[in-house]
Design an enzyme around this catalytic site. Structure first.
Site, PDB file in Angstrom:
ATOM      1  N   TYR A  12     -10.133  -0.898   2.574  1.00 60.61           N
ATOM      2  CA  TYR A  12      -9.584  -0.854   3.928  1.00 60.61           C
ATOM      3  C   TYR A  12      -9.233   0.560   4.343  1.00 60.61           C
ATOM      4  CZ  TYR A  12      -8.211  -4.607   7.147  1.00 60.61           C
ATOM      5  OH  TYR A  12      -8.171  -5.527   8.162  1.00 60.61           O
ATOM      6  N   HIS A  15      -1.333  -8.144   7.634  1.00 61.43           N
ATOM      7  CA  HIS A  15      -0.960  -6.752   7.355  1.00 61.43           C
ATOM      8  C   HIS A  15       0.448  -6.586   7.915  1.00 61.43           C
ATOM      9  CE1 HIS A  15      -5.219  -5.556   6.679  1.00 61.43           C
ATOM     10  NE2 HIS A  15      -5.445  -6.500   7.586  1.00 61.43           N
ATOM     11  N   ASP A  73       0.807  -1.223   0.000  1.00 60.91           N
ATOM     12  CA  ASP A  73       0.000   0.000   0.000  1.00 60.91           C
ATOM     13  C   ASP A  73       0.840   1.274   0.000  1.00 60.91           C
ATOM     14  OD1 ASP A  73      -2.324  -1.445  -0.128  1.00 60.91           O
ATOM     15  OD2 ASP A  73      -2.622  -1.481   2.034  1.00 60.91           O
TER      16      ASP A  73
HETATM   17 CO    CO Z   1      -7.285  -7.215   7.912  1.00 66.76          CO
END
Ligand code: CO
Length: 645
Positions: free
Chosen positions: A391, A443, A307
């Site tokens: 997200y 993550h 990201d």
């Molecule tokens: Co998650």
């Protein structure tokens, strides 16, 4: 053409008071205009990045107010027509392009306007329309197309093509939460340079999950009724002061910056001790993050979003003006970036600065006299929130009165969803609604900390709390803190060990506190784990930084991103594994500490439809940095509402 005599400071830079002030809109406009003119750029060029080219560290550290400031702009451009990436540097003082290089074999991050164009291209594609019609979807306008990065899987006809493997959902109506209705098994693959669908992969029809999953007021009718107001009142204003992008708060000084790639950047953090501003770190930012998914199905096995490096988490920052993201007296910093055409894009209120009460700071009651001393803890919060497709990530730096610094990521938003057949119980995910699978994933974050403990030259030690060996342990009770120097890059590739209470301390070997200990800060891990993909998986090679929690490198101005400068579609090996192969010394020198932390997310029913915040992070705590508790001078609270006044 005549060239007018140029002043040494051009008007575009005249208002800037410090070399690390983020680019102003005028500076961005000037730089874009200079490169467009000098290179006669056509409309096929996109500006992937336009950001401050940070001056040399020494220049910044020796800067005094009023010194001349050299301003330069770093850019990444993409020519859609030739699929060529360029890096450019513009000197604003000289008003000219000073560097222009084609960078072969790389893909710049996916740009926000490519999201919009990609969605439109997919919806307009007849092959895609036929694929969704097979699933009973007749209105492409209700389809949501998320342009996922494609990664690198050694597929010959993907090399050199700017790809997105788009994933699709469909809304029941325009305000519906489309993530409740994944279109499983249909993957349009898009060439983002041509903005054309090059194929539509179809792995067979999986029915749309039948239930809606909505959370906006239009749908939630029965709010709880027993919530009374709780207001944060600061009648005399906040205790912080802001000058440009420099913040001072009690004994802390922090400078904030913002880049499209990393979002919030902190510079030159110091704590005033006996009148001296003592440095702790020079620069800190979220340098990369990767979200690998654990489901091997066609829609999911290539989901490994980087990201930071593939999307630019800063360019996806929320404007906090409209929300309730912070409470109290707030100072907002705007961020100025560009859209892909080089037009200035303002993210109003991108960074939030405020203070929070944080329970008690310290307390003691003398049981003989019953005199009680208690101090409230207050922390300074500097944060931003980014939305990456489904997200949300909130990124928070906290500064405490006792010298502690904390970094915390808040994970929220929408879990990525897929559909399964009626009656199927997914192994690699959790049913959060009938036929609606939330695949398991991780993550994984990496924060780059350019440490500066009492000066540039620092060393790192690993500290384990260990039992004494039997020979020196007559009562069996003895244990101690064992420090081990990590002298080289390879020696400094380390993992957490919670059973040993492991932490790492960054020391200045040339400075001691009153007791003679070298001054230090310790990096205290929080929740952490390791990547679960096999070593052979593509994502491990592309994000090798994930395989160690600690990395230490000697400072180098061009080593900034742990998975390399261009992770999008990169085959791997770049960044930390490449630099540290030389095993350079990292003892008593200018070092950068890289900390990796991972959250494994096995979704719960409670994560649907919108996920309550999960947190992960770490702390930097002073360790013999001071001579005593630096918060001993925090005064007792004075509050008319206080019980202890
Ligand atoms: Co998650």
């Amino acid at each position: 053409m005549t060239v007018a005599q140029e002043p040494t400071t051009s008007p575009a830079t005249a208002s800037v008071s410090h070399p690390l002030e983020p680019l102003t809109p005028e500076e961005i406009k000037a730089a874009v205009s200079i490169v467009k003119t000098e290179k006669a750029l056509t409309d096929s060029f996109r500006f992937a990045t336009v950001t401050l080219k940070e001056p040399e560290k020494q220049t910044v550290l020796s800067f005094r107010l009023g010194d001349p400031i050299a301003r330069a702009v770093f850019m990444i451009l993409l020519d859609n027509a030739t699929a060529t990436t360029y890096e450019a540097v513009v000197s604003l003082n000289e008003r000219r392009l000073v560097a222009w290089d084609a960078i072969p074999g790389v893909q710049p991050p996916i740009m926000l306007d490519e999201f919009v164009a990609c969605e439109a291209a997919v919806k307009a594609c007849p092959e895609f329309q036929r694929a969704i019609a097979k699933r009973g979807i007749t209105n492409p306008d209700l389809v949501m197309v998320d342009p996922w990065s494609a990664g690198h899987y050694g597929i010959a006809d993907e090399v050199g093509v700017r790809l997105s493997r788009a994933l699709c959902w469909v809304k029941a109506n325009p305000t519906d939460n489309g993530y409740a209705h994944p279109i499983e098994g249909v993957i349009p693959v898009v060439d983002l340079n041509k903005m054309e669908v090059i194929r539509v992969e179809d792995y067979g029809v999986v029915p749309l999950p039948p239930e809606d999953g909505n959370y906006i007021p239009e749908y939630v009718k029965n709010y709880r009724q027993d919530l009374k107001p709780l207001e944060i009142v600061q009648p005399d204003g906040p205790s912080y002061a802001v000058d440009g992008h420099e913040i001072s708060w009690q004994k802390w000084k922090v400078r904030v910056g913002f880049t499209p790639r990393e979002g919030l950047v902190l510079y030159d953090v110091t704590y005033t001790d006996n009148g001296e501003d003592r440095p702790i770190f020079y620069r800190a930012s979220l340098a990369e993050m990767t979200v690998p998914y654990g489901d091997p199905q066609p829609n999911h096995y290539r989901k490994n979003a980087f990201d930071v490096g593939e999307y630019g988490i800063g360019s996806l920052a929320n404007s906090l003006k409209l929300g309730c993201d912070c409470l109290g007296v707030i100072h907002y910093f705007d961020a100025f970036i560009t859209d892909s055409r080089g037009e200035v894009a303002q993210i109003e209120n991108a960074v939030c600065l405020h203070e929070e009460d944080f329970g008690i700071l310290w307390k003691h009651m003398d049981w003989r006299t019953e005199q009680t001393e208690v101090r409230r803890s207050r922390r300074l919060v500097i944060s931003f929130i980014a939305t990456v497709g489904n997200y949300e990530y909130g990124f928070y730096w906290y500064f405490y009165q006792d010298g502690t610094i904390q970094y915390e990521v808040k994970l929220t938003g929408m879990v990525s969803t897929g559909a399964v057949m009626p009656g199927e119980v997914p192994k690699y995910g959790t049913l959060v609604a009938p036929q609606l699978n939330a695949p398991i994933h991780q993550h994984i974050f990496n924060v780059r900390l350019d440490m500066n403990i009492d000066g540039a030259n620092n060393s790192v030690y690993e500290v384990d709390i260990v039992p004494e060996d039997d020979e020196h342990n007559p009562y069996g009770n003895a244990f101690y803190a064992q420090s081990t120097l990590l002298p080289t890059e390879k020696a400094a590739q380390r993992l957490i060990d919670p059973m040993k209470g492991r932490y790492w301390k960054v020391v200045n070997p040339a400075k001691t506190n009153a007791m003679g200990y070298p001054t230090a800060y310790k990096l205290m891990p929080g929740e952490n784990t390791l990547p679960l993909a096999r070593p052979s998986a593509s994502v491990i090679n592309r994000a090798t930084y994930m395989t160690q929690h600690l990395w230490v490198t000697p400072y180098s101005a061009d080593e900034n991103y742990p998975a390399g400068d261009y992770p999008n579609q990169h085959p791997g090996g770049a960044g930390l594994p490449q630099w540290t192969a030389a095993d350079r010394p990292v003892e008593d020198t200018d070092i950068v500490v890289w900390y990796t932390f991972a959250h494994s997310h096995s979704p719960r029913a409670e994560d649907w439809p919108v996920m309550p915040v999960a947190t992960i992070g770490f702390m930097l705590k002073p360790l013999n940095f001071f001579d005593e508790n630096p918060a001993n001078d925090v005064p007792p609270s004075v509050s008319k509402h206080s019980c202890c006044g």
